[in-house]
Design a protein around this motif. Structure first.
Motif, PDB file in Angstrom:
ATOM      1  N   GLN A 101       0.804  -1.117   0.079  1.00 50.63           N
ATOM      2  CA  GLN A 101       0.148   0.054   0.100  1.00 50.63           C
ATOM      3  C   GLN A 101       0.740   1.223  -0.151  1.00 50.63           C
ATOM      4  O   GLN A 101       0.615   2.323   0.957  1.00 50.63           O
ATOM      5  CB  GLN A 101      -0.851  -0.085   1.301  1.00 50.63           C
ATOM      6  N   ARG A 102       1.865   1.323  -0.895  1.00 50.67           N
ATOM      7  CA  ARG A 102       2.667   2.592  -1.069  1.00 50.67           C
ATOM      8  C   ARG A 102       2.784   2.759  -2.516  1.00 50.67           C
ATOM      9  O   ARG A 102       2.710   1.803  -3.317  1.00 50.67           O
ATOM     10  CB  ARG A 102       3.903   2.191  -0.327  1.00 50.67           C
ATOM     11  N   ALA A 103       3.186   4.066  -2.784  1.00 51.10           N
ATOM     12  CA  ALA A 103       3.676   4.436  -4.201  1.00 51.10           C
ATOM     13  C   ALA A 103       2.484   3.820  -5.222  1.00 51.10           C
ATOM     14  O   ALA A 103       2.422   3.070  -5.892  1.00 51.10           O
ATOM     15  CB  ALA A 103       4.765   3.929  -4.701  1.00 51.10           C
ATOM     16  N   LEU A 104       1.049   4.307  -4.936  1.00 45.94           N
ATOM     17  CA  LEU A 104       0.109   3.891  -5.470  1.00 45.94           C
ATOM     18  C   LEU A 104      -0.214   4.192  -6.974  1.00 45.94           C
ATOM     19  O   LEU A 104      -0.661   3.563  -7.515  1.00 45.94           O
ATOM     20  CB  LEU A 104      -1.195   4.273  -4.859  1.00 45.94           C
ATOM     21  N   ASP A 105       0.499   5.264  -7.391  1.00 49.48           N
ATOM     22  CA  ASP A 105       0.396   5.575  -8.716  1.00 49.48           C
ATOM     23  C   ASP A 105       1.615   5.116  -9.633  1.00 49.48           C
ATOM     24  O   ASP A 105       1.899   5.610 -10.745  1.00 49.48           O
ATOM     25  CB  ASP A 105       0.514   7.228  -8.885  1.00 49.48           C
ATOM     26  N   LYS A 106       2.441   4.368  -9.010  1.00 45.97           N
ATOM     27  CA  LYS A 106       3.706   3.490  -9.567  1.00 45.97           C
ATOM     28  C   LYS A 106       3.504   2.247  -9.589  1.00 45.97           C
ATOM     29  O   LYS A 106       2.845   1.421  -8.806  1.00 45.97           O
ATOM     30  CB  LYS A 106       4.944   3.994  -9.080  1.00 45.97           C
ATOM     31  N   ARG A 107       4.373   1.398 -10.331  1.00 46.61           N
ATOM     32  CA  ARG A 107       4.572   0.056 -10.286  1.00 46.61           C
ATOM     33  C   ARG A 107       5.568  -0.383  -9.200  1.00 46.61           C
ATOM     34  O   ARG A 107       6.493   0.393  -9.075  1.00 46.61           O
ATOM     35  CB  ARG A 107       5.154  -0.593 -11.463  1.00 46.61           C
ATOM     36  N   LEU A 108       5.352  -1.638  -8.350  1.00 53.12           N
ATOM     37  CA  LEU A 108       6.198  -1.968  -7.267  1.00 53.12           C
ATOM     38  C   LEU A 108       6.530  -3.131  -7.787  1.00 53.12           C
ATOM     39  O   LEU A 108       5.939  -4.285  -8.374  1.00 53.12           O
ATOM     40  CB  LEU A 108       5.252  -1.959  -6.089  1.00 53.12           C
ATOM     41  N   TYR A 109       7.992  -3.526  -7.330  1.00 52.60           N
ATOM     42  CA  TYR A 109       8.545  -4.888  -7.693  1.00 52.60           C
ATOM     43  C   TYR A 109       9.109  -5.461  -6.319  1.00 52.60           C
ATOM     44  O   TYR A 109       9.705  -5.008  -5.625  1.00 52.60           O
ATOM     45  CB  TYR A 109       9.768  -4.700  -8.621  1.00 52.60           C
ATOM     46  N   LEU A 110       8.995  -6.796  -6.332  1.00 58.41           N
ATOM     47  CA  LEU A 110       9.356  -7.592  -5.176  1.00 58.41           C
ATOM     48  C   LEU A 110      11.003  -8.000  -5.325  1.00 58.41           C
ATOM     49  O   LEU A 110      11.407  -8.565  -6.376  1.00 58.41           O
ATOM     50  CB  LEU A 110       8.587  -8.784  -5.172  1.00 58.41           C
ATOM     51  N   LEU A 111      11.642  -7.689  -4.052  1.00 55.05           N
ATOM     52  CA  LEU A 111      12.967  -7.926  -4.104  1.00 55.05           C
ATOM     53  C   LEU A 111      13.010  -8.788  -2.645  1.00 55.05           C
ATOM     54  O   LEU A 111      12.502  -8.355  -1.535  1.00 55.05           O
ATOM     55  CB  LEU A 111      13.910  -6.917  -4.204  1.00 55.05           C
ATOM     56  N   VAL A 112      13.726  -9.817  -2.563  1.00 55.80           N
ATOM     57  CA  VAL A 112      13.972 -10.747  -1.405  1.00 55.80           C
ATOM     58  C   VAL A 112      15.457 -10.780  -1.219  1.00 55.80           C
ATOM     59  O   VAL A 112      16.481 -10.566  -1.947  1.00 55.80           O
ATOM     60  CB  VAL A 112      13.534 -12.166  -1.675  1.00 55.80           C
ATOM     61  N   HIS A 113      15.695 -10.779   0.055  1.00 54.93           N
ATOM     62  CA  HIS A 113      17.160 -10.965   0.551  1.00 54.93           C
ATOM     63  C   HIS A 113      17.481 -12.390   1.223  1.00 54.93           C
ATOM     64  O   HIS A 113      16.835 -13.013   1.939  1.00 54.93           O
ATOM     65  CB  HIS A 113      17.416 -10.016   1.805  1.00 54.93           C
ATOM     66  N   GLY A 114      18.624 -12.779   0.562  1.00 55.31           N
ATOM     67  CA  GLY A 114      19.177 -14.033   0.994  1.00 55.31           C
ATOM     68  C   GLY A 114      20.216 -14.620  -0.022  1.00 55.31           C
ATOM     69  O   GLY A 114      20.578 -13.917  -1.027  1.00 55.31           O
ATOM     70  N   THR A 115      20.567 -15.760   0.254  1.00 56.94           N
ATOM     71  CA  THR A 115      21.608 -16.370  -0.569  1.00 56.94           C
ATOM     72  C   THR A 115      21.202 -16.936  -1.876  1.00 56.94           C
ATOM     73  O   THR A 115      19.857 -17.308  -2.084  1.00 56.94           O
ATOM     74  CB  THR A 115      22.346 -17.615   0.018  1.00 56.94           C
ATOM     75  N   THR A 116      21.937 -16.607  -3.203  1.00 63.63           N
ATOM     76  CA  THR A 116      21.477 -16.851  -4.249  1.00 63.63           C
ATOM     77  C   THR A 116      22.565 -17.391  -5.299  1.00 63.63           C
ATOM     78  O   THR A 116      23.717 -17.483  -4.758  1.00 63.63           O
ATOM     79  CB  THR A 116      20.847 -15.391  -5.087  1.00 63.63           C
ATOM     80  N   GLN A 117      22.230 -17.722  -6.655  1.00 59.15           N
ATOM     81  CA  GLN A 117      23.232 -18.417  -7.083  1.00 59.15           C
ATOM     82  C   GLN A 117      24.369 -17.267  -7.582  1.00 59.15           C
ATOM     83  O   GLN A 117      23.923 -16.018  -8.207  1.00 59.15           O
ATOM     84  CB  GLN A 117      22.608 -18.844  -8.579  1.00 59.15           C
ATOM     85  N   GLY A 118      25.565 -17.728  -7.487  1.00 53.91           N
ATOM     86  CA  GLY A 118      26.668 -16.734  -7.968  1.00 53.91           C
ATOM     87  C   GLY A 118      27.319 -15.552  -6.668  1.00 53.91           C
ATOM     88  O   GLY A 118      27.985 -14.854  -6.950  1.00 53.91           O
ATOM     89  N   PHE A 202      12.230  -8.986   2.752  1.00 56.02           N
ATOM     90  CA  PHE A 202      11.849  -8.628   1.398  1.00 56.02           C
ATOM     91  C   PHE A 202      11.471  -7.018   1.482  1.00 56.02           C
ATOM     92  O   PHE A 202      11.178  -6.388   2.609  1.00 56.02           O
ATOM     93  CB  PHE A 202      10.817  -9.531   1.138  1.00 56.02           C
ATOM     94  N   VAL A 203      11.327  -6.537   0.309  1.00 49.29           N
ATOM     95  CA  VAL A 203      10.872  -5.196   0.110  1.00 49.29           C
ATOM     96  C   VAL A 203      10.166  -5.100  -1.154  1.00 49.29           C
ATOM     97  O   VAL A 203      10.368  -5.812  -2.286  1.00 49.29           O
ATOM     98  CB  VAL A 203      12.096  -4.228  -0.311  1.00 49.29           C
ATOM     99  N   TRP A 204       9.041  -4.060  -1.480  1.00 49.38           N
ATOM    100  CA  TRP A 204       8.486  -3.666  -2.334  1.00 49.38           C
ATOM    101  C   TRP A 204       8.920  -2.226  -3.040  1.00 49.38           C
ATOM    102  O   TRP A 204       8.691  -1.404  -2.244  1.00 49.38           O
ATOM    103  CB  TRP A 204       6.750  -3.636  -2.320  1.00 49.38           C
TER     104      TRP A 204
END
Length: 227
Positions: A101-118, A202-204
């Motif tokens: 429920q933030r930046a209602l006039d824009k697109r939001l993208y999900l980012l997660v924090h943790g270990t990943t490939q590489g 995680f963040v949006w």
């Protein structure tokens, strides 16, 4: 003709050999579309104002008797009190990036924090999964997103083909295979909250905020993400 088949077979073997030496990863760009109409750009607003005033010069003149009839039409004892919802939410005021429920006039993208490939340590990244035995990369991307949000009933994958790909070459150990990331787009459908799991945090974020998380890939992501 026989020679052509042999050559084709040899090329195919070399292609699959190269393919097997690389690690294929399906990443998901999970976005929430704008909830409210974005504000009009000042330049566009100025043009619309000019266009309206220009048309007023040539508008049709109606008789005064007709205008009086139109003024009395629809009048009654009822009254509607309409108050538009605020464009700035509580999540905006507190800068709660874990809220949808933030930046209602824009697109939001999900980012997660943790270990990943590489990466040998936890980093911010998109939901992703290494391609293993799935039917295709699209199925692998669905499995990647499902592992973080659970049920996919409130998601919509846009197309079967990836929207872009990125190759990460090993920097030190040349024995480590390169990583090919294929990005798929998925959108939030009729949901205001997800139970994000299997990650430290995680963040949006908006597109501009997202680019700050990936300064080295900012140019690539800026071209791939259209918002």
């Amino acid at each position: 003709m026989k020679m052509q088949r042999c050559c084709s077979s040899a090329i195919g073997k070399r292609w699959f050999s190269s393919f097997n030496n690389d690690k294929i990863v399906a990443s998901v760009l999970f976005e929430r579309l704008p909830v409210v109409v974005p504000k009009i750009d000042p330049t566009v607003y100025a043009f619309q104002e000019f266009s309206f005033r220009w048309r007023q010069q040539y508008r049709r003149e109606y008789p005064e008797s007709f205008l009086k009839k139109s003024d009395t039409r629809g009048k009654g004892d009822y009254q509607i009190d309409y108050k538009p919802a605020p464009r700035i939410s509580e999540a905006d005021k507190t800068n709660d990036q874990r809220s949808l429920q933030r930046a209602l006039d824009k697109r939001l993208y999900l980012l997660v924090h943790g270990t990943t490939q590489g990466s040998g340590k936890p980093v911010w990244h998109f939901p992703e999964k290494v391609y293993e035995s799935e039917e295709n990369l699209r199925k692998c991307a669905e499995s990647a997103l499902e592992s973080f949000i659970g049920d996919l009933s409130h998601t919509y994958f846009v197309g079967n083909a990836p929207m872009g790909h990125m190759v990460m070459q090993p920097t030190e150990d040349k024995k480590i295979p390169s990583i090919k990331r294929f990005f798929f787009k998925s959108q939030v459908i009729a949901a205001n909250k997800f139970d994000i799991r299997k990650c430290d945090d995680f963040v949006w974020v908006t597109k501009d905020e997202l680019l700050e998380y990936f300064p080295e890939q900012a140019e690539f992501l800026n071209k791939m993400i259209i918002s």
